[in-house]
Design a protein around this motif. Structure first.
Motif, PDB file in Angstrom:
ATOM      1  N   GLN A   4      12.551  45.820 -19.751  1.00  8.58           N
ATOM      2  CA  GLN A   4      12.747  47.029 -20.547  1.00  8.58           C
ATOM      3  C   GLN A   4      12.452  46.754 -22.013  1.00  8.58           C
ATOM      4  O   GLN A   4      11.770  47.544 -22.673  1.00  8.58           O
ATOM      5  N   GLU A   8       9.481  48.515 -24.192  1.00  9.33           N
ATOM      6  CA  GLU A   8       9.724  49.219 -25.449  1.00  9.33           C
ATOM      7  C   GLU A   8       8.876  48.638 -26.574  1.00  9.33           C
ATOM      8  O   GLU A   8       8.351  49.379 -27.418  1.00  9.33           O
ATOM      9  N   GLU A  11       5.336  49.769 -26.036  1.00 13.33           N
ATOM     10  CA  GLU A  11       5.247  51.193 -26.355  1.00 13.33           C
ATOM     11  C   GLU A  11       5.164  51.408 -27.861  1.00 13.33           C
ATOM     12  O   GLU A  11       4.350  52.199 -28.347  1.00 13.33           O
ATOM     13  N   SER A  19       3.011  48.785 -21.423  1.00 16.35           N
ATOM     14  CA  SER A  19       4.347  49.374 -21.410  1.00 16.35           C
ATOM     15  C   SER A  19       4.652  49.992 -20.047  1.00 16.35           C
ATOM     16  O   SER A  19       5.732  49.783 -19.479  1.00 16.35           O
ATOM     17  N   TYR A  23       7.739  49.056 -17.500  1.00 15.11           N
ATOM     18  CA  TYR A  23       8.713  50.049 -17.026  1.00 15.11           C
ATOM     19  C   TYR A  23       8.694  50.129 -15.501  1.00 15.11           C
ATOM     20  O   TYR A  23       9.741  50.271 -14.870  1.00 15.11           O
ATOM     21  N   GLY A  35      17.644  56.300 -17.715  1.00  9.39           N
ATOM     22  CA  GLY A  35      16.744  56.409 -18.847  1.00  9.39           C
ATOM     23  C   GLY A  35      15.337  55.886 -18.632  1.00  9.39           C
ATOM     24  O   GLY A  35      14.439  56.186 -19.422  1.00  9.39           O
ATOM     25  N   TYR A  38      12.678  58.557 -17.755  1.00  5.71           N
ATOM     26  CA  TYR A  38      12.391  59.312 -18.980  1.00  5.71           C
ATOM     27  C   TYR A  38      11.450  58.519 -19.880  1.00  5.71           C
ATOM     28  O   TYR A  38      10.449  59.041 -20.370  1.00  5.71           O
ATOM     29  N   ARG A  39      11.754  57.250 -20.094  1.00  7.60           N
ATOM     30  CA  ARG A  39      10.924  56.425 -20.980  1.00  7.60           C
ATOM     31  C   ARG A  39       9.517  56.247 -20.426  1.00  7.60           C
ATOM     32  O   ARG A  39       8.543  56.313 -21.168  1.00  7.60           O
ATOM     33  N   ARG A  42       7.634  59.394 -20.973  1.00  8.45           N
ATOM     34  CA  ARG A  42       7.224  59.529 -22.372  1.00  8.45           C
ATOM     35  C   ARG A  42       5.946  58.734 -22.650  1.00  8.45           C
ATOM     36  O   ARG A  42       5.034  59.207 -23.330  1.00  8.45           O
TER      37      ARG A  42
END
Length: 129
Positions: A4, A8, A11, A19, A23, A35, A38-39, A42
């Motif tokens: 994670q 991040e 990203e 990224s 994930y 989360g 969602y990430r 995104r």
């Protein structure tokens, strides 16, 4: 979790492919990790915007929906769904998810980001009433 943090970091540098891969590794370990859908959504949305990929946008919608299934109170995921549908011209679906976002984050002021899609079209006001 190492993957994670790495996701991040990639990203933040705009390295969408790396990224996304990180994930996806997080989800391979724990597909219900809060989360992460969602990430991932995104990042997919950002990559889709950068390269014009409708497939990435569709994948992002799927990830945001999965996040909402895991956490129905995730206003960020609901907002991203609403905004993506609004951008695609699907105002009915956008309104549905916008109302969900408002239900869980009533302080949100739609006039600040949803120009032309405020209280009159959703039946909601900025204070959630």
């Amino acid at each position: 979790m190492k993957h994670q943090a790495t996701a991040e970091a990639w990203e933040s540098q705009g390295s969408y492919d790396l990224s996304i891969s990180e994930y996806q590794q997080v989800l391979a370990i724990d597909e219900r990790r809060p989360g992460i859908h969602y990430r991932l959504g995104r990042v997919l949305l950002a990559r889709g915007a950068a390269n014009g990929s409708q497939d990435d946008t569709a994948a992002a919608l799927k990830e945001f929906s999965q996040e909402l299934a895991l956490d129905p109170g995730n206003a960020n995921a609901a907002y991203e769904l609403a905004e993506t549908y609004r951008n695609a011209g699907d105002i009915e679906r956008a309104g549905k998810y916008f109302r969900i976002a408002l239900r869980h984050y009533p302080e949100f002021d739609p006039s600040k980001s949803w120009t032309g899609f405020g209280a009159g079209e959703t039946g909601q006001t900025g204070n959630g009433s």
